[in-house]
Design a protein around this motif. Sequence first.
Motif, mmCIF file in Angstrom:
data_model
loop_
_atom_site.group_PDB
_atom_site.id
_atom_site.type_symbol
_atom_site.label_atom_id
_atom_site.label_comp_id
_atom_site.label_asym_id
_atom_site.label_seq_id
_atom_site.Cartn_x
_atom_site.Cartn_y
_atom_site.Cartn_z
ATOM 1 N N GLU A 56 0.849 -0.736 -0.158
ATOM 2 C CA GLU A 56 0.036 -0.212 0.140
ATOM 3 C C GLU A 56 0.835 1.052 0.185
ATOM 4 O O GLU A 56 0.801 2.399 -0.485
ATOM 5 N N LEU A 57 1.587 1.287 0.756
ATOM 6 C CA LEU A 57 2.329 2.509 0.515
ATOM 7 C C LEU A 57 3.973 2.448 0.127
ATOM 8 O O LEU A 57 4.807 3.243 0.344
ATOM 9 N N TYR A 117 4.271 9.316 -6.055
ATOM 10 C CA TYR A 117 3.812 9.154 -4.945
ATOM 11 C C TYR A 117 1.808 9.737 -5.121
ATOM 12 O O TYR A 117 1.786 10.708 -6.432
ATOM 13 N N GLU A 118 1.317 8.550 -5.092
ATOM 14 C CA GLU A 118 0.088 8.796 -5.710
ATOM 15 C C GLU A 118 -0.564 8.159 -3.931
ATOM 16 O O GLU A 118 -0.550 7.147 -3.334
ATOM 17 N N GLY A 119 -2.075 8.305 -4.437
ATOM 18 C CA GLY A 119 -2.511 7.581 -3.074
ATOM 19 C C GLY A 119 -2.669 8.010 -1.794
ATOM 20 O O GLY A 119 -2.174 9.003 -1.080
ATOM 21 N N ALA A 120 -2.632 7.245 -0.646
ATOM 22 C CA ALA A 120 -2.325 6.912 0.109
ATOM 23 C C ALA A 120 -0.886 6.850 0.531
ATOM 24 O O ALA A 120 -0.823 8.158 1.525
ATOM 25 N N LYS A 121 0.252 7.099 0.152
ATOM 26 C CA LYS A 121 1.086 6.963 0.403
ATOM 27 C C LYS A 121 1.323 8.832 -0.135
ATOM 28 O O LYS A 121 1.754 9.792 0.789
ATOM 29 N N SER A 123 -0.828 11.373 -0.120
ATOM 30 C CA SER A 123 -2.421 12.104 1.209
ATOM 31 C C SER A 123 -1.301 11.322 2.613
ATOM 32 O O SER A 123 -1.412 12.745 4.164
ATOM 33 N N ASN A 124 -1.099 10.884 2.183
ATOM 34 C CA ASN A 124 -0.419 10.033 4.398
ATOM 35 C C ASN A 124 1.168 11.314 4.375
ATOM 36 O O ASN A 124 1.120 12.411 5.693
ATOM 37 N N ASN A 125 1.443 11.280 3.122
ATOM 38 C CA ASN A 125 3.118 12.089 3.296
ATOM 39 C C ASN A 125 2.586 13.975 3.831
ATOM 40 O O ASN A 125 2.699 14.485 4.656
ATOM 41 N N GLU A 127 -0.323 14.777 4.729
ATOM 42 C CA GLU A 127 -0.992 15.375 6.256
ATOM 43 C C GLU A 127 -0.147 15.322 7.972
ATOM 44 O O GLU A 127 -0.081 15.914 8.107
#
Length: 176
Positions: A56-57, A117-121, A123-125, A127
Motif C-alpha cells: 500500500e505504501l 507518489y499517489e494515493g495513500a502514500k 496523502s499520508n505524507n 497530512e
Amino acid sequence: MPQDRKRQRPNILITGTPGTGKTTTSSALADAAQLRHVSIGDLVKEKSLHDGWDDELQCYVINEDLVCDELEDLMEEGGIIVDYHGCDFFPERWFDRVVVLQTENSILYDRLTKRGYEGAKLSNNIECEIFQILLEEAKENYEENIVVALRSDTVEDVASNVETLANWANNWQPLS
C-alpha cells in the motif's frame, strides 16, 4: 538523558516528511562539515534491515532493532548525519542536534507527485507535514534544546540551512 560526549564530533539527525530535502541537506552538510552521511533508507535496502515490503505504501517495513544494532558502533564514534523520515526509535543519546526540515504544502505536493507518489502514500505524507507530526515526534523523543525546525522550500533555504548547521557542527564541543 545526556548525550554520550566521549565522541569528538557531533551526531545529527535530519528528519522530515519525504520530499523536504533531507538527503540533499545531509549530503551537502556532510561535505561542508566533514561528517559522514548515513541514509537509513539506503542502509535498510543495502543490508536487508527490513521485514518485507508494504504494497500500500510502496516501501520497505524497516526492522528498527536491526537498524539500531547496525548503527550502534558508528554512532558511538561520532561525526554522523543520520537521514530518515522518522525519529522515534533511535536512542536519544545518539544525537546532539535533531533537525526537522519543513516544506510548504503546495511545494511538497509538487515534489512528491514528481517522485510518483499517489494515493495513500501521497496523502499520508502531506497530512504528516500539515499536522507537523515529525516536529512533534522529535520534541517528544529528544531534549527540546537540541531540536530545531528549519524551512526547506528553496535552494536558498537548503544553502542557508547547510551553512547554519555546518557552523554549529564545527563549533560543537564535547563535554569534558
